[in-house]
Write an enzyme that holds these catalytic residues in place. Structure first.
Site, PDB file in Angstrom:
ATOM      1  N   HIS A 266       0.848  -1.193   0.000  1.00 51.19           N
ATOM      2  CA  HIS A 266       0.000   0.000   0.000  1.00 51.19           C
ATOM      3  C   HIS A 266       0.881   1.240   0.000  1.00 51.19           C
ATOM      4  CE1 HIS A 266      -3.159   2.829   0.940  1.00 51.19           C
ATOM      5  NE2 HIS A 266      -4.054   1.868   0.929  1.00 51.19           N
ATOM      6  N   ARG A 330      -2.300   0.822  -6.680  1.00 46.79           N
ATOM      7  CA  ARG A 330      -1.393   0.788  -5.547  1.00 46.79           C
ATOM      8  C   ARG A 330      -0.011   0.261  -5.894  1.00 46.79           C
ATOM      9  NH1 ARG A 330      -5.675  -1.403  -0.942  1.00 46.79           N
ATOM     10  NH2 ARG A 330      -6.798   0.569  -0.746  1.00 46.79           N
ATOM     11  N   ARG A 435      -4.848  -5.759  -5.882  1.00 42.93           N
ATOM     12  CA  ARG A 435      -6.228  -5.368  -5.590  1.00 42.93           C
ATOM     13  C   ARG A 435      -6.400  -3.870  -5.742  1.00 42.93           C
ATOM     14  NH1 ARG A 435      -8.789  -3.175  -1.482  1.00 42.93           N
ATOM     15  NH2 ARG A 435      -7.176  -3.496   0.094  1.00 42.93           N
TER      16      ARG A 435
END
Length: 637
Positions: A266, A330, A435
């Site tokens: 992240h 990300r 994701r």
């Protein structure tokens, strides 16, 4: 073993609807005859427990926290995606599907992703009806904001606490069923093993974390919704209690593990500040809507940010990716931050940080508007760092966050062990190699509220289940195996703490299987991890006994599983000779430093089988077919 994903025939937009119609049903009177175990009470587990109980099944639900409200789902701050197109900006179910497949770098199963996009619109209606306080526009309609990897605004949010509010909605539904007696709740109880009888999942072995008592619980089906495995890295944005024990013990009983090397970094985390830290703190990706990310243009510039003039700042994401700017996915944002820090342009005491600056947004919108959107996040940042982000740019740096890998499941969310279903972050199914932001909450609720009630019913209606009891040999064997593992840890009586081993393992994983990987580093890690694991079992010190509260014993069991999982992650990363999403092999990159996939040789999901301690795992492959989205090199420029 032949992997069968059980993807329905027909056009992709009709697969789920037709499949639901074809699934066998359990009539209401018969539902009362079945018992289902659910492990985990986050969004996926809580939603599943509440929904299955509402349908009439008897549900036994387990969490190791003292309350379902403490599930790590509360940490998902920024929002939840749904293709409602309230903004009238070009969104659709197909566009959400497309963005998710592309964001995952073409390593997800198309049918699952399209179903997720379809169900997204129902999730918002369900949660709004439950009373989740989503932000609203002036006219009363639910508000949306943008997130990484998309050029439309489709993310619904409740300030910076969306996960907490969604979890409270699921929790209230769960508590209602507990009150009605349809759910039996087991807090402070940890799953230690899976009971498999005649090839089917029929129960679990648990330890009461207060009394230390081992128990067996039997059922007709088992649902694992126990979250991800990011804490294998020691330092991550996960809660300290988050662990992989439930899915790892199931893996060792026969469930294949899918894509273990696909871990997410992240980009907006508060940087590491010292060796004393036990976890990292995430700042929501929603901040990238209004914050601009930059570093000094010149290496070694140590001036305060306010002293660096505009023409000496490098807004590197806006420069490199003009179409998406600060809202690139990300993995892209994380690698770009690492690159500028590697060039010597990082900021902060460690030089491993970049600025997230809100000064332009405050001038444009005013401080009250920014406080309304992100106030609690700004307050949290100031409490942790001592800096006021209204006047001084935040400092951020990438950190381990989410795990896209997990137990392999078919379209029905069933693992390779019949009768064991896996939901949310615990499975591998929907996100490919990366994701998209605001999709974790979407997947957890889709799996729990809208998918598992149909698919588990089909399994129960079409499977003959023999009556079993605690005296069955497989039940006794599973309980004995769990007891032996605990006793081994207690009797080692070594000299090193559990945390010291975990920290050392985490450093190996971050350096060699983290933001960037290469063959040499991965081979070194694969050689070093078994040595460290052997040292752990020879020299770990676990004080106390097994007959009562013993948090060191809890940690030791989880770290023992992390050692085995870490080796599998490195093996998976070494075999995948390509870069895709969060898996960045330095040997496989474009001249511009972007990930370079190898679709000819690696367009598949890797599913690994446990072959025994000291034995190399066996690889099975599920080929990925891309009939709707054309395979192409990702570009966010």
């Amino acid at each position: 073993m032949q992997l069968n994903a059980k993807i329905p025939e027909g056009p992709i937009e009709k697969k789920w609807d037709q499949h639901r119609f074809n699934l066998k049903l359990v009539n209401p009177a018969n539902k009362r005859k079945y018992t289902i175990i659910v492990v985990g009470t986050g969004l996926a587990g809580g939603a599943a427990s509440a929904t299955l109980a509402e349908l009439g099944y008897n549900v036994k639900t387990f969490c190791f926290q003292d309350s379902p409200r403490r599930a790590h789902s509360i940490a998902a701050q920024g929002g939840i995606n749904a293709a409602k197109n309230y903004q009238n900006d070009g969104d659709s179910i197909y566009r959400l599907f497309y963005d998710t497949v592309k964001g995952g770098d073409y390593r997800a199963r198309e049918a699952n992703v399209y179903r997720l996009a379809q169900i997204s619109v129902n999730i918002i209606d369900q949660c709004a009806a439950q009373g989740v306080p989503f932000a609203r526009e002036y006219g009363g309609v639910l508000a949306n904001r943008s997130f990484g990897g998309a050029q439309v605004s489709r993310t619904f949010y409740a300030r910076g606490q969306t996960g907490q509010q969604l979890l409270l909605g699921a929790y209230q539904a769960l508590e209602r069923q507990i009150g009605l007696g349809k759910v039996k709740m087991y807090p402070r109880t940890e799953m230690l093993d899976l009971i498999v009888i005649d090839g089917k999942a029929r129960g679990i072995v648990t330890r009461n974390l207060i009394t230390g008592a081992l128990d067996t619980h039997l059922a007709d089906a088992v649902v694992l919704a126990s979250g991800g495995y990011g804490n294998v890295f020691f330092l991550s944005t996960n809660a300290k209690g988050s662990n992989a024990t439930a899915i790892w013990r199931a893996h060792k009983r026969g469930a294949l593990f899918g894509n273990p090397c696909f871990t997410q970094i992240h980009p907006t985390c508060i940087p590491v500040s010292g060796d004393y830290q036990s976890k990292l703190t995430l700042m929501s990706e929603s901040l990238r809507n209004d914050g601009r990310i930059w570093v000094p243009k010149n290496p070694g510039d140590t001036r305060a940010p306010a002293s660096i003039p505009e023409d000496e700042r490098d807004y590197y994401l806006e420069r490199r990716y003009p179409s998406f700017g600060n809202l690139v996915p990300r993995d892209v944002a994380s690698r770009a931050a690492k690159a500028v820090c590697d060039e010597g342009r990082g900021v902060g005491p460690t030089r491993l940080g970049v600025y997230l600056d809100f000064s332009d947004a405050i001038r444009r919108l005013g401080k009250p508007a920014i406080a309304e959107r992100y106030g609690n996040l700004f307050d949290m940042y100031e409490r942790i760092t001592g800096d006021d982000p209204y006047t001084v740019p935040m400092r951020i740096y990438p950190a381990i966050h989410y795990t896209m890998g997990g137990l392999w499941v078919d379209y029905n969310l069933m693992s390779t062990i019949p009768g064991m279903f896996v939901l949310g972050e615990a499975n591998f199914s929907d996100h490919g190699a990366n994701r998209l932001g605001a999709s974790a909450l979407m997947q957890g609720l889709a799996d729990g509220y809208f998918i598992i009630p149909y698919t588990i019913g089909d399994y129960l209606a079409s499977t003959k289940l023999e009556r079993i009891d605690d005296a069955h040999a497989a039940v006794r064997d599973a309980e004995r195996a769990a007891s032996d593992r605990l006793n081994r840890l207690l009797q080692t009586n070594g000299s090193r703490t559990v945390d010291s081993f975990h920290r050392e393992l985490g450093k190996i994983m971050w350096e060699h299987c983290g933001m960037a990987r290469n063959a040499s580093g991965l081979k070194g890690a694969i050689a070093r991890i078994p040595e460290l694991r052997e040292q752990f079992h020879r020299d770990v010190r676990v004080s106390g006994t097994g007959s009562g509260l013993n948090q060191e014993l809890e940690k030791a069991g989880r770290v023992a599983d992390f050692f085995e999982l870490a080796e599998l992650m490195c093996r998976d990363a070494l075999h995948r000779e390509e870069s895709c999403g969060g898996h960045f092999r330095e040997e496989h990159q474009t001249p511009e430093g972007e990930a370079r996939r190898d679709d000819d040789n690696f367009a598949y999901a890797a599913a690994w089988a446990w072959k025994g301690e000291g034995q190399a795992p066996e690889l099975f492959k599920e080929p990925l077919q891309f009939n709707e989205v054309h395979l192409t090199q990702r570009s966010y420029k």
